[in-house]
Design a protein around this motif. Sequence first.
Motif, mmCIF file in Angstrom:
data_model
loop_
_atom_site.group_PDB
_atom_site.id
_atom_site.type_symbol
_atom_site.label_atom_id
_atom_site.label_comp_id
_atom_site.label_asym_id
_atom_site.label_seq_id
_atom_site.Cartn_x
_atom_site.Cartn_y
_atom_site.Cartn_z
ATOM 1 N N LEU A 39 37.634 43.038 44.326
ATOM 2 C CA LEU A 39 38.429 41.832 44.557
ATOM 3 C C LEU A 39 38.639 41.066 43.253
ATOM 4 O O LEU A 39 39.747 40.586 42.969
ATOM 5 N N LEU A 40 37.586 40.946 42.454
ATOM 6 C CA LEU A 40 37.697 40.257 41.172
ATOM 7 C C LEU A 40 38.645 40.994 40.230
ATOM 8 O O LEU A 40 39.454 40.375 39.523
ATOM 9 N N SER A 41 38.565 42.323 40.234
ATOM 10 C CA SER A 41 39.432 43.134 39.389
ATOM 11 C C SER A 41 40.905 42.964 39.759
ATOM 12 O O SER A 41 41.760 42.780 38.888
ATOM 13 N N ILE A 42 41.209 43.002 41.052
ATOM 14 C CA ILE A 42 42.587 42.802 41.500
ATOM 15 C C ILE A 42 43.077 41.400 41.138
ATOM 16 O O ILE A 42 44.217 41.218 40.686
ATOM 17 N N THR A 43 42.203 40.426 41.301
ATOM 18 C CA THR A 43 42.579 39.036 40.996
ATOM 19 C C THR A 43 42.897 38.854 39.520
ATOM 20 O O THR A 43 43.925 38.265 39.156
ATOM 21 N N VAL A 44 42.020 39.370 38.653
ATOM 22 C CA VAL A 44 42.172 39.180 37.208
ATOM 23 C C VAL A 44 43.299 40.034 36.634
ATOM 24 O O VAL A 44 44.082 39.571 35.797
ATOM 25 N N MET A 45 43.408 41.277 37.094
ATOM 26 C CA MET A 45 44.348 42.217 36.480
ATOM 27 C C MET A 45 45.729 42.225 37.111
ATOM 28 O O MET A 45 46.687 42.706 36.505
ATOM 29 N N HIS A 46 45.856 41.706 38.335
ATOM 30 C CA HIS A 46 47.151 41.756 39.012
ATOM 31 C C HIS A 46 47.657 40.371 39.427
ATOM 32 O O HIS A 46 48.754 39.966 39.036
ATOM 33 N N LEU A 47 46.846 39.670 40.207
ATOM 34 C CA LEU A 47 47.313 38.402 40.765
ATOM 35 C C LEU A 47 47.449 37.318 39.695
ATOM 36 O O LEU A 47 48.463 36.611 39.639
ATOM 37 N N LEU A 48 46.451 37.175 38.838
ATOM 38 C CA LEU A 48 46.480 36.146 37.799
ATOM 39 C C LEU A 48 47.638 36.348 36.809
ATOM 40 O O LEU A 48 48.388 35.395 36.546
ATOM 41 N N PRO A 49 47.826 37.559 36.251
ATOM 42 C CA PRO A 49 48.973 37.746 35.347
ATOM 43 C C PRO A 49 50.316 37.489 36.033
ATOM 44 O O PRO A 49 51.243 36.967 35.407
ATOM 45 N N GLU A 50 50.416 37.844 37.322
ATOM 46 C CA GLU A 50 51.673 37.634 38.044
ATOM 47 C C GLU A 50 52.005 36.153 38.153
ATOM 48 O O GLU A 50 53.157 35.738 37.975
ATOM 49 N N VAL A 51 50.980 35.333 38.432
ATOM 50 C CA VAL A 51 51.201 33.891 38.562
ATOM 51 C C VAL A 51 51.634 33.290 37.236
ATOM 52 O O VAL A 51 52.597 32.518 37.171
#
Length: 237
Positions: A39-51
């Motif tokens: 979950l942390l990996s998806i958040t940092v590598m995908h969701l955060l850069p997208e925002v």
Amino acid sequence: MTYILPLVSVLLGAFIGLIFQPKNKKNLKLLLAFSGAFLLSITVMHLLPEVYDTVFHGHHHDEHQHDHSGGYRIGLFIMVGILFQIILEFFSKGAEHGHVHTHEKMNAMPWTLFISLCIHALLEGMPVSHHHDLAIGIAIHHLPIAIILSMFFVNAGLAKKWIILFMVAFALMTPLGTLASEKLDFLTHYYTEISAVVIGILFHISSTIIFESSENHKFNIAKISVIVLGIVLGYLV
């Protein structure tokens, strides 16, 4: 699949907890550690850069200073998400990351725990409408939580009808959050800000899971291995 995965994971976890009552806490903690890392990996590598990409490149600013202020605003919303999750955990006692330790008997529905968990799950589902891979992370995150919660309720003597009601409602919250984010214009308009709040929530939840899933907060080879696996798979999805 964005609706089905989080729903099925909670129902499956509840079924495992109610029917099989797994006794091996070590395996559950390893599953929790994996889910937290994933979950942390998806958040940092995908969701955060997208925002941040939406803030800096999704809109055309006349001045570079506006870009910076947009970035600061997103950072503020992330911190709001972290703080909001801390407040939720005051009522849920940390159930979002499998931290339920009480020997008190329950004769009625634990409403504060129920409402705080439902709010948490509802918010988690909102970014899924634009970032479908997050559904996988949330599903993996909710599976061990559902197992632990259902076992906790059984051991606390909560009536089966309340356990089923609790788990079904919990299972429905994330898909409802995704649906609301897609259909309600207000939520669509503020999608970036809402996603930033959820990022803060996920930061707090996933990091807490990673550090709480070991005895005395000590790392071992098995735990490090599942954390690395979770990070790698989160990068690849």
